[in-house]
Structures are given as structure tokens and as C-alpha cells.
Scaffold this motif. Sequence first.
Motif, PDB file in Angstrom:
ATOM      1  N   HIS A  94      -4.444   1.800  14.067  1.00  0.00           N
ATOM      2  CA  HIS A  94      -3.437   2.609  13.367  1.00  0.00           C
ATOM      3  C   HIS A  94      -2.031   2.008  13.494  1.00  0.00           C
ATOM      4  O   HIS A  94      -1.176   2.196  12.629  1.00  0.00           O
ATOM      5  CB  HIS A  94      -3.449   4.028  13.931  1.00  0.00           C
ATOM      6  N   VAL A  95      -1.794   1.303  14.577  1.00  0.00           N
ATOM      7  CA  VAL A  95      -0.435   0.821  14.855  1.00  0.00           C
ATOM      8  C   VAL A  95      -0.459  -0.644  15.281  1.00  0.00           C
ATOM      9  O   VAL A  95      -1.404  -1.097  15.939  1.00  0.00           O
ATOM     10  CB  VAL A  95       0.195   1.696  15.970  1.00  0.00           C
ATOM     11  N   SER A  96       0.586  -1.374  14.873  1.00  0.00           N
ATOM     12  CA  SER A  96       0.795  -2.724  15.391  1.00  0.00           C
ATOM     13  C   SER A  96       2.279  -2.898  15.676  1.00  0.00           C
ATOM     14  O   SER A  96       3.114  -2.113  15.227  1.00  0.00           O
ATOM     15  CB  SER A  96       0.338  -3.782  14.378  1.00  0.00           C
ATOM     16  N   HIS A  97       2.595  -3.899  16.465  1.00  0.00           N
ATOM     17  CA  HIS A  97       4.003  -4.306  16.581  1.00  0.00           C
ATOM     18  C   HIS A  97       4.034  -5.808  16.812  1.00  0.00           C
ATOM     19  O   HIS A  97       3.079  -6.391  17.331  1.00  0.00           O
ATOM     20  CB  HIS A  97       4.752  -3.518  17.672  1.00  0.00           C
ATOM     21  N   ALA A 120       0.840  -1.202   0.000  1.00  0.00           N
ATOM     22  CA  ALA A 120       0.000   0.000   0.000  1.00  0.00           C
ATOM     23  C   ALA A 120       0.873   1.249   0.000  1.00  0.00           C
ATOM     24  O   ALA A 120       0.534   2.268  -0.588  1.00  0.00           O
ATOM     25  CB  ALA A 120      -0.916   0.003   1.221  1.00  0.00           C
ATOM     26  N   HIS A 121       1.980   1.172   0.659  1.00  0.00           N
ATOM     27  CA  HIS A 121       2.848   2.329   0.837  1.00  0.00           C
ATOM     28  C   HIS A 121       3.681   2.621  -0.404  1.00  0.00           C
ATOM     29  O   HIS A 121       3.794   3.752  -0.859  1.00  0.00           O
ATOM     30  CB  HIS A 121       3.758   2.058   2.035  1.00  0.00           C
ATOM     31  N   ALA A 124      -0.826   3.135   3.501  1.00  0.00           N
ATOM     32  CA  ALA A 124       0.144   2.326   4.248  1.00  0.00           C
ATOM     33  C   ALA A 124      -0.636   1.250   4.987  1.00  0.00           C
ATOM     34  O   ALA A 124      -1.705   1.512   5.529  1.00  0.00           O
ATOM     35  CB  ALA A 124       0.924   3.179   5.248  1.00  0.00           C
ATOM     36  N   VAL A 125      -0.115   0.042   4.965  1.00  0.00           N
ATOM     37  CA  VAL A 125      -0.702  -1.065   5.727  1.00  0.00           C
ATOM     38  C   VAL A 125       0.424  -1.728   6.514  1.00  0.00           C
ATOM     39  O   VAL A 125       1.299  -2.367   5.924  1.00  0.00           O
ATOM     40  CB  VAL A 125      -1.389  -2.093   4.795  1.00  0.00           C
ATOM     41  N   ASN A 126       0.417  -1.512   7.809  1.00  0.00           N
ATOM     42  CA  ASN A 126       1.474  -2.072   8.668  1.00  0.00           C
ATOM     43  C   ASN A 126       2.863  -1.835   8.074  1.00  0.00           C
ATOM     44  O   ASN A 126       3.646  -2.760   7.908  1.00  0.00           O
ATOM     45  CB  ASN A 126       1.238  -3.565   8.908  1.00  0.00           C
ATOM     46  N   THR A 127       3.084  -0.584   7.722  1.00  0.00           N
ATOM     47  CA  THR A 127       4.336  -0.220   7.077  1.00  0.00           C
ATOM     48  C   THR A 127       5.334   0.264   8.117  1.00  0.00           C
ATOM     49  O   THR A 127       5.017   1.127   8.933  1.00  0.00           O
ATOM     50  CB  THR A 127       4.101   0.912   6.071  1.00  0.00           C
ATOM     51  N   THR A 149      -8.443   3.674  10.085  1.00  0.00           N
ATOM     52  CA  THR A 149      -7.433   3.506  11.130  1.00  0.00           C
ATOM     53  C   THR A 149      -7.290   4.797  11.940  1.00  0.00           C
ATOM     54  O   THR A 149      -6.491   4.861  12.871  1.00  0.00           O
ATOM     55  CB  THR A 149      -6.071   3.094  10.540  1.00  0.00           C
ATOM     56  N   VAL A 186       7.809  -0.877  15.326  1.00  0.00           N
ATOM     57  CA  VAL A 186       6.408  -0.462  15.303  1.00  0.00           C
ATOM     58  C   VAL A 186       6.015  -0.104  13.868  1.00  0.00           C
ATOM     59  O   VAL A 186       6.762   0.622  13.199  1.00  0.00           O
ATOM     60  CB  VAL A 186       6.209   0.748  16.247  1.00  0.00           C
ATOM     61  N   VAL A 187       4.890  -0.581  13.417  1.00  0.00           N
ATOM     62  CA  VAL A 187       4.452  -0.292  12.061  1.00  0.00           C
ATOM     63  C   VAL A 187       3.073   0.362  12.093  1.00  0.00           C
ATOM     64  O   VAL A 187       2.318   0.208  13.050  1.00  0.00           O
ATOM     65  CB  VAL A 187       4.437  -1.551  11.176  1.00  0.00           C
ATOM     66  N   THR A 188       2.770   1.112  11.021  1.00  0.00           N
ATOM     67  CA  THR A 188       1.541   1.904  11.023  1.00  0.00           C
ATOM     68  C   THR A 188       0.714   1.654   9.763  1.00  0.00           C
ATOM     69  O   THR A 188       1.236   1.263   8.721  1.00  0.00           O
ATOM     70  CB  THR A 188       1.849   3.415  11.090  1.00  0.00           C
ATOM     71  N   SER A 189      -0.565   1.923   9.888  1.00  0.00           N
ATOM     72  CA  SER A 189      -1.476   1.890   8.749  1.00  0.00           C
ATOM     73  C   SER A 189      -2.122   3.266   8.630  1.00  0.00           C
ATOM     74  O   SER A 189      -2.362   3.931   9.640  1.00  0.00           O
ATOM     75  CB  SER A 189      -2.552   0.817   8.938  1.00  0.00           C
ATOM     76  N   ASP A 190      -2.379   3.678   7.419  1.00  0.00           N
ATOM     77  CA  ASP A 190      -2.820   5.053   7.187  1.00  0.00           C
ATOM     78  C   ASP A 190      -3.761   5.061   5.988  1.00  0.00           C
ATOM     79  O   ASP A 190      -3.581   4.296   5.056  1.00  0.00           O
ATOM     80  CB  ASP A 190      -1.584   5.912   6.902  1.00  0.00           C
ATOM     81  N   VAL A 202      -5.707  -5.795   9.009  1.00  0.00           N
ATOM     82  CA  VAL A 202      -5.769  -4.534   8.262  1.00  0.00           C
ATOM     83  C   VAL A 202      -5.288  -4.815   6.842  1.00  0.00           C
ATOM     84  O   VAL A 202      -4.185  -5.329   6.661  1.00  0.00           O
ATOM     85  CB  VAL A 202      -4.878  -3.435   8.885  1.00  0.00           C
ATOM     86  N   TRP A 213      11.524   4.193  18.030  1.00  0.00           N
ATOM     87  CA  TRP A 213      10.603   4.916  17.164  1.00  0.00           C
ATOM     88  C   TRP A 213       9.167   4.487  17.432  1.00  0.00           C
ATOM     89  O   TRP A 213       8.850   3.322  17.425  1.00  0.00           O
ATOM     90  CB  TRP A 213      10.915   4.628  15.691  1.00  0.00           C
TER      91      TRP A 213
END
Lengths: 308, 308, 308, 308
Positions: free
Chosen positions: C111-114, B129-130, D78-81, C298, D89-93, C127, C249
Motif C-alpha cells: 500500500h505504501v512506498s517511500h 492512475a490518480h 492511485a499508484v505510488n501517488t 494493496t 511517502v506515497v500510496t497505492s489504492d 505496483v 505525513w
Amino acid sequence: MPLPPEFHELARRVNNWGRWGTEDELGTLNLITKEVVRQAARTVTDGHRIPLAVPLRQDGIQTGLIPGRVNPLHTMIAVNTGIFGPDTVVTSDDVVTMGLQAGTHWDGLSHVSHSGVLYNGRPADSVTAHGRAAFCGIDRVRHLVSRGVLLDVARARGMDRLPGEYAVTPDDLDAAEEQAGVRVRSGDIVLVRTGQIQRYLAGDREGYAFPSPGLSVRTPEWFHARDVAAVANDTLTFEVFPPEIEDGWMAVHALDLVEMGMPQGQNWDLEALSEACATEGRYAFLLCATPEPFSGGTGAPVAPVAVL
Amino acid sequence: MPLPPEFHELARRVNNWGRWGTEDELGTLNLITKEVVRQAARTVTDGHRIPLAVPLRQDGIQTGLIPGRVNPLHTMIAVNTGIFGPDTVVTSDDVVTMGLQAGTHWDGLSHVSHSGVLYNGRPADSVTAHGRAAFCGIDRVRHLVSRGVLLDVARARGMDRLPGEYAVTPDDLDAAEEQAGVRVRSGDIVLVRTGQIQRYLAGDREGYAFPSPGLSVRTPEWFHARDVAAVANDTLTFEVFPPEIEDGWMAVHALDLVEMGMPQGQNWDLEALSEACATEGRYAFLLCATPEPFSGGTGAPVAPVAVL
Amino acid sequence: MPLPPEFHELARRVNNWGRWGTEDELGTLNLITKEVVRQAARTVTDGHRIPLAVPLRQDGIQTGLIPGRVNPLHTMIAVNTGIFGPDTVVTSDDVVTMGLQAGTHWDGLSHVSHSGVLYNGRPADSVTAHGRAAFCGIDRVRHLVSRGVLLDVARARGMDRLPGEYAVTPDDLDAAEEQAGVRVRSGDIVLVRTGQIQRYLAGDREGYAFPSPGLSVRTPEWFHARDVAAVANDTLTFEVFPPEIEDGWMAVHALDLVEMGMPQGQNWDLEALSEACATEGRYAFLLCATPEPFSGGTGAPVAPVAVL
Amino acid sequence: MPLPPEFHELARRVNNWGRWGTEDELGTLNLITKEVVRQAARTVTDGHRIPLAVPLRQDGIQTGLIPGRVNPLHTMIAVNTGIFGPDTVVTSDDVVTMGLQAGTHWDGLSHVSHSGVLYNGRPADSVTAHGRAAFCGIDRVRHLVSRGVLLDVARARGMDRLPGEYAVTPDDLDAAEEQAGVRVRSGDIVLVRTGQIQRYLAGDREGYAFPSPGLSVRTPEWFHARDVAAVANDTLTFEVFPPEIEDGWMAVHALDLVEMGMPQGQNWDLEALSEACATEGRYAFLLCATPEPFSGGTGAPVAPVAVL
């Protein structure tokens, strides 16, 4: 601030209204006859192809200078998604939001008006938010293939790139034509190289936008005399910017689009073509440059290709 | 639901991985050589041009069947706006949001994966997606001009339009080729006409989408044997839909794009071309069909033009 | 670069998984009980309302630092258009394209995962580009009204605005709470003021984005101890940026959203609220801050209002 | 087709131009005083909250009836990017494209004009594609919190849902007020329930849109007499559609927005609120309904919440 008398005098000289009938929405593209296209095809002697479009990217040409004309925002609606189950064939699919004139594009004749009228005397208010361009939409141009001629003004003037406020004049066009060794004729698409796009390609988007070399208000007469079908160049503004005459903002646009009915192309990358033409000593080629047919669009992206 | 053994046997036969090197991202487009293009230019004998794109409109081809793949939403950011004052030259400007594969388009090789891989064994998760398509993005195709050949299957079979679930087979392609009187050869772009787009042109968007005639899972071998560069047709689904073999959803896509590395075109309007070819008794022409260069796009709109 | 051991220790201490059941998708918003809301309504003693959202504009908060998270592109689809004839009632209508987290917004728990998981142990790959957030989408938050408490850290520390790399610690929160004269309690929405948004309001978008004061990785424990329902502040990054610990981060995001299940708000304008609270000597109020219910979002824009 | 004399007579009776000064852009929202808000807060006796927004989805309320007013197209950027590496830590947007009035929304005063003017006599051409609404943009409404009163016309008339062409009259409002046992007063936000949204909730989008019950052209006088701040209902069209008087298209819009300067809300889901009010025998509550502050928007989405 009304247009200066100088403008109106030039307008009178290049005006094509009624030339192809009162209903015409194509303007100088009418000059691309079958014979012109047959001749264009014959210019293909080697078979290599040179792309003239700048890739469409979110960090592309637009800098925010023209509000709302956004670079392509490219997002995904599917990434390896198995509509029919994840273990079988999966697909990825994308969506884009962009200004139709954000990258390499053609201005349609409806892009500009002055004194309340578009090309051929159509009312300017025929363009609306709701209906877009009712006349002279870019979708009227269903095909755009002709002979292309590169007028490499930068090279003819012995420069890598014309300076920021250089106004390309009829003399410059004559010089480039002589250097090219080819006579521009009726129905040709003329590509005028200034070298300005080198700035963009080097990452300087602001410097690319402004100040910019570009066509002088005296060039429409030259194009009119030769019955050129369309003109494109390698700048954001097409015409020299800031403009050469006071109160003359967008005067070249108004002369080309409104008076002559001649489409203009911007943000074309002519660098590789310049190299090829110089190396091979030839400046005419087959040019395939049909705009995307957005109904009622005032302009559209194009992926032009020169075939040599 | 894993792919059936039949699929894997077909895949083995048409696979082109490594044929143009391990780094290749162009697939069968490599077959368009300079010689092919020179020959293509020579097919231009009359000079008339036939557009093959469907106009881009908000009430266009998409019906919501493919979630998110929206028709062009075309909005205005300026309507006769005088950035430099209302009494001088004013401009109109537009923005569009659309699925890259909403109208007449090319599928890029990154559009489809199976078993975790794209063409040439690239990992499917290189599409994100990114970042969109890191490999085999549609922007890798910088030019797409070659000889086009119309295989008018509907006409060859004596029908206006093939019925809804008709799978176009190698026999159909042979029959159309014979009717055309031209031999498909390496580097050609083959346009397969089913007549299905008549439904869309008549206003029946649902009927156009489904059920749809289209290419059989046995055609990739035919295209592979002839070393065709690309194939487009006049349907939404490209392949026959519903599919001819159980568990074979999108099998033709997977064979063409993933195994062979051959771009596919959809939603091409071949009606006027069919008329012209039949009238003139000729089925080969110069085809200009370069996709818009969206960086990392898994597909892109195209405004193809046949020059006869 | 794996998360440091320090992170995992903090995560263990603030983790709320299972606290409201294995199916829970609301996290700490469960703490906003009817009693909390009744008490919140009683804080309204004067009746004036202070908006906390930054206006949504194309030249808004985003600078391109976060690719794709675009400021609102606002275009018109109708301008005084008479669907039923121009001489009668006419309407104007608009369309927008924007990042859901471009302006004043709430981060949803998705919005966030880890380490492959979202809040409550849900798989991160729930997601997708195609389906968005299947769990913990922002639309799960159907209402968000509670007592708001302003912790004006900048004011408590005697500064107009905290410096660029200032990490707001539990000590700072204690000091602001003391200065406010109000005890943060279960179900409260805490607004932490750094003053950073002054940079944006003064036109310095780059300076606003980075470097930025923000919450320390040690604050989640403080919020957890008080059973806060949600936290918002007046920065782009929420947490101090660059981060205070190496390899850390987005650690605060991960602790708040993934471990605690506590929504975060960013880009809230707390300047007028700060003035009002200081003038009136009160720091608790009714806060209306329901996010727009985008299915599977998200995050989402919000137009928060403090009622004093 | 000019507006009928009947319209102009009604317009004269409800006109508020100049009432809050010649510069006013807020209209009847001026009636929400601090005292009104204090009283509104006191209606909170139980503390439960009822959301009134319809979730924002691509298969939402819009059917294409209003060209360009698209349902939210929600795509991922972004999907778990892992901007900072995939192991941390990854994010989706997400990004959305939507009509500002596609879902549950407020009409701004700039949404409608007639005879060349907006509310307070502002020129209609102050709304442009380039600048959007220069006056009366929805962003002028920085907060919208007041007492809400549900007038449950369907329930008062003993119906689940008013029939398709039912025009809600002043008599209906009186009956609902009596059934509610509460007197509508200055500064209230009135929610008029027809039950029509049940059609949408049951999946019948076409039936929801048309024909629709809605407010009669005689109701603006009722709202004007009571000095109501704003009115919302549970229909797409707000006013009865088709309209009750010939040549009276959008007459209620023109009376409310242009003459009175009173914002209108549409597509509000009042079903759960109706249940709660009937069960609890109370019809007044605190209503939080601040629109998203799109600069120059002619309307905006809102996520209203009733607090009881």
C-alpha cells in the motif's frame, strides 16, 4: 398516495398511445422526419459548435440525493503499459462506473411508470434487474438529430436565473418563443433554459439539486400541441421541485414519458448557447444529441452539440 | 525492443508538434473550421440518419483479450421504485461499469505514448492512475461534428470483407476514394470500411478481434497529406493485426496519436452506411460524433450518426 | 519535501528487511507460529463472538476525502429471477463496486512506498495500474488468525474517546497494557482503541475522518520491540492526523509497512469489544481476521471476529 | 413449470420456519452456541492454518454462464501517488467491481425464494433493486466461527474427484463420516468435498462449471437431522447439475435456504484441507468463515480458514 384527478385529466389530453402503432417504442421521436432534418441542416449558417454536456467527473453533479446514482468513478487499468514491452509503444486505458443518468443525459421512456404501465401501455414489470428494460430501452433511440430551439425563459423574464421554486408555465414558453423570434414546430427538440445550472458551475451542488425551478405540470400540453420531439433543460429534476401540486411528485415525468412518449433531457449546460443565441439573434440550430446505446437502459449519457 | 528506424522515419514525416502551438491538445481536430462545418451541413440532402455505434451490451465486443477493458456491466439500482410511495409515479434507474474503449469509441491523444512522450511532446508520465490524463484527455474534445467521407475499401476491392491480415495501404485509400467519387479534404473525418465488423455482428467475437485487417503503417502519411481531422474504422485493432513490420506493434497508433495528433475511432459499424452510400451513389455526409466528455479519459464511447 | 532525518533514524531502528529472507513478502506475519495459534485457541473460555467490522454500505465511511476510494455501490443483477421459469425457484444476485480500503480493512505491505521502495527493498514501480502489486499483494496473506490483545487506550486514560489530535504514544500503550493485565508478546495482533469510531457510528462522518487521534510516530519502535504481528485501530487514518511532526505525513505508515513489514488495520469497530473486555476483565482472545484474497491488492476488506 | 410434489414433501420435512421465532433471520446459524464454539476451539491441537478461499482474480471462476455475476475487475485509483508530494511517502489504492457471489462465498438466506416467499415466510418482494434484501441480508450474519467437519466424499468413495453428474447422497455423507471417524453434531459447519475444484485449479473453467457433481435433493434431510449450522462445498452450483429430478432446478437451494434457513457455501477450495486431514487422520477443526457484511447483500465473499 394515488395520483390526483387533476393528473388523470392532463394525462388524457396528452396521451399518444397507439398514435404510431401498438408496437411503437419511440414515441414523439417519430416526429423527426427527413424533412425536419433537412430543415435542421439548413439552420447551419456560421459553422460554430457549442457543446451542451457537463464534463463527467467524480465530483460531478450527483450529491447522494438519489441513492446509487453515482458520479463517474474513473479508474485506470493500464498507465503507459507496454503489452509488447516497455521500450516500444505503450498504452493507457480506463474503466468507469457511473449512473447512466448521473450527468447530462436523456431519460428513456422506460425510466418511469405509473399505475403499472409504461408508454404505450406496456407493463411496468417488463423492466427487471436481470433484463433491464425489455421495452422502450434507450437503445431503441438509434439516432437523435433534429432542429433545436432554445427557449431562454430566464432571459425572456429578464433574470439571470429563475428562482428556486419557479414553475415554468405555458405562458413562460410563449414569452420565450416570442423573444426568440422562432416558432416551435413538429419534430423540434426544445431546450428550456432556467439558468439553474449556474449553481452547479459555481460549485454549489446542493443548491443546484434543490430547490429547483423546472417545468410545470401544465407544460406537457404545450409540447403536445406543438408536437415537439423531445425537451431538455438545465436542471437535475427537470420539473419544478418541490412539485407545484400536492401528491403530484414526478407528475411531469409521468405525463411526458408515460403518456406522451416524449424523452426528457436533464443537466444540460445551456449557458454558452444562451450567450451565442442572444448575441447572434437566432434561437434555432442543428442539434446532434444521440444517446449512448445501452441495451435496455432506462436512460443514457449524451454529449449534445448545437451547430449554429 | 526499441522501435525500428523505419518507424522514426515515418514519424518525422507526419509529425505535427508545434503546428497549432506548444500548448495545443487537440491536434488535427483544429482542422475542422467553421467553413468545413458549413460545407458539411450542406451535404444533408435527404435527411435520413444512420447510426454507426454498436449497442453496448455485457456480451459485447470485448473477449478478455485486453485485460480489464470490460464490456458494459449494466445493473439496476431501482426498478419501478416509488421514492414517494408505490402508488404514485415510480422510476427505474441503472448503473454501468465499462471500459471507456470497450465499444464504439474514440481513442484520445493520451491513449498512447512512445519514448516517454505524448502528442506535442508532453511527458507520458502526465497520465497517472490518480489523475488520469492531465494533458490530451478526451474531454478536451468538446465537439466533433464535421464532414464524414466513407472510404469503402472492401467494396472498392470487390470484396464483402477484407481478409484477416489485409493491410489497407495508400493505394487502397486512393482506389476507395475514386470509387466514392469524392475528394477527401482538410477537416474531413474519414471512415475506412474493411467489413471486419460483420464477424462480430455474426457472433464471432474471437474472429473479429484477431486476425484483423486494418490500416497499414504507410497510411498516416496519406492522412497527413490530406489534412484529415480524424479516422475511424470497423475493427477492434484499427491497424492491421498482427502488424506488418517486425517490432512494429501499435506503430500506426503511435504515428496517428503521438506524432500527428489525430484521434482514431474503433469498432464502428459501417455496414448500413456502406449500403446507403452504394445505393445513393454518394459518400460524403454530415457526421455527428462527439465523444462523452470524461475528464482526463484516454478515450471515450461515442454514438456516431451519419446524416445524409 | 523529503522525509526528515528523524524519520530515517526511526526507520533504521525498526527495519526488518532480510530478517525472513530476501524473498519474504509477509513481514511480521511470519511471527504467527503454530505455537502462537495454539495459545490463541486456548484463550477461548466462554465462546461468544464479537464482530469488529463496520457494515458495508453506500453511505459508509468514505466522504470523498480520499478521491476514488468509494463506499460500496451495491446494485442488483437479478431480483427473484427465474432463470428456469418464474414459477419455480428464483434467485437474487448482486454486484458491488468499492474501494478495497473503503471499510474495515487491512493495508497490505504494498500500500505504501517511500524513496522508491516497498518492504524488503522491493522496487515501488512493481505496483502498476495494469498488474497491481507484483510483490507484497494482500493475497500473499492466505490466513490471519492469532491471539488478539485489546489495548484500550481511551479507557486506560479515563476517556470515552481520545480527543481529535491525540497522538497515542508508547506510554499510552504501556498504560493500556497494564490496565489490561496482559503482556503483549510475539505474534500477537494488537487492537488499539481510541474511541474515535463513535463519531462515525453517531453519523458524523466528517468528524470521524478529521481531525483524528491515532498512533504516534514513536509507536513503531514499541511494536517492533514486542514483535507484534499486526496492529489495527478504530480510525480512518491509523496514525494521528494531522501528523505530529512537520513534513511527517504518513510517517507511521511508512515505518510500519515499508520498514517493519507489519500490516495495519483501519476502521475497526472496537466498541462492543471494549465493553466485553472491561466487563469480563480480560483483554486477550482468539482473533480471526483473514483479508479477502484479492490478487495483487494493496489492501483488502476483512470481517474480523474476536472469540472470547 | 411448478415445483414437483416430491419437492413439497421434502420441504415439509426440513422446514424450520418459526423454530427460532417469527422474527428470526439467522436460521440454522442459531445452532452455533457458545458451547459449540468452546468445543471448536479445543480442536486446535497443532496450530497450522489452511486457507479455503480461491484467490480473487479477473480471470477467476465466472465464465459468463451466470449473466452479470462478474469476476473481480480490479483497477487502480492511485499508484505510488504522493498526495502530499512525490518525494515523501506515497500510496497505492485500488477499487474492485465484482459479483458478491463470484468467488468463494456464502449464499445468504435471501438469495433464493420460491412460491413468493423467503425463509421464515418473509415475502420475496422484500428483495428489491433499490433496497436489496430487507430481510435475511448477509449482513445479519455478524460472525461465523464454529467447528468445521470435512466430509471427504471423493476420498471415501476412493476417487480423486467425483464424476460430472454425481449426486452426493445421504449414503455418501454417512460413508464420509465413517471414514472421517467423527460424528457430525449440532452447530457444525460441514464441508463436503467432491474434488470438482481441481478442474478450476487446472484451468478448465467451463468444465468446472458444468456438468458438476453436487448435493442431492435428499441431503437436506440429512443436514436437518444432524442440525448442521451451514454447509459448503467445492463446486460452482452446490447441488448436482444438471439436477437429478425433472423440474427440480435449484431444488436443493430452495430446501436449504428457504425451508431450513441454512446458509450454503460455494467455490471453496478443499484440496489442501483434504490432504492435511488424511495425513493427520483428523477431520474436525476450528473454522473461521465470517462473510463480508454487505448491508442487504444476498450473498457475500468469505475468506475461510481452517485451524487444525
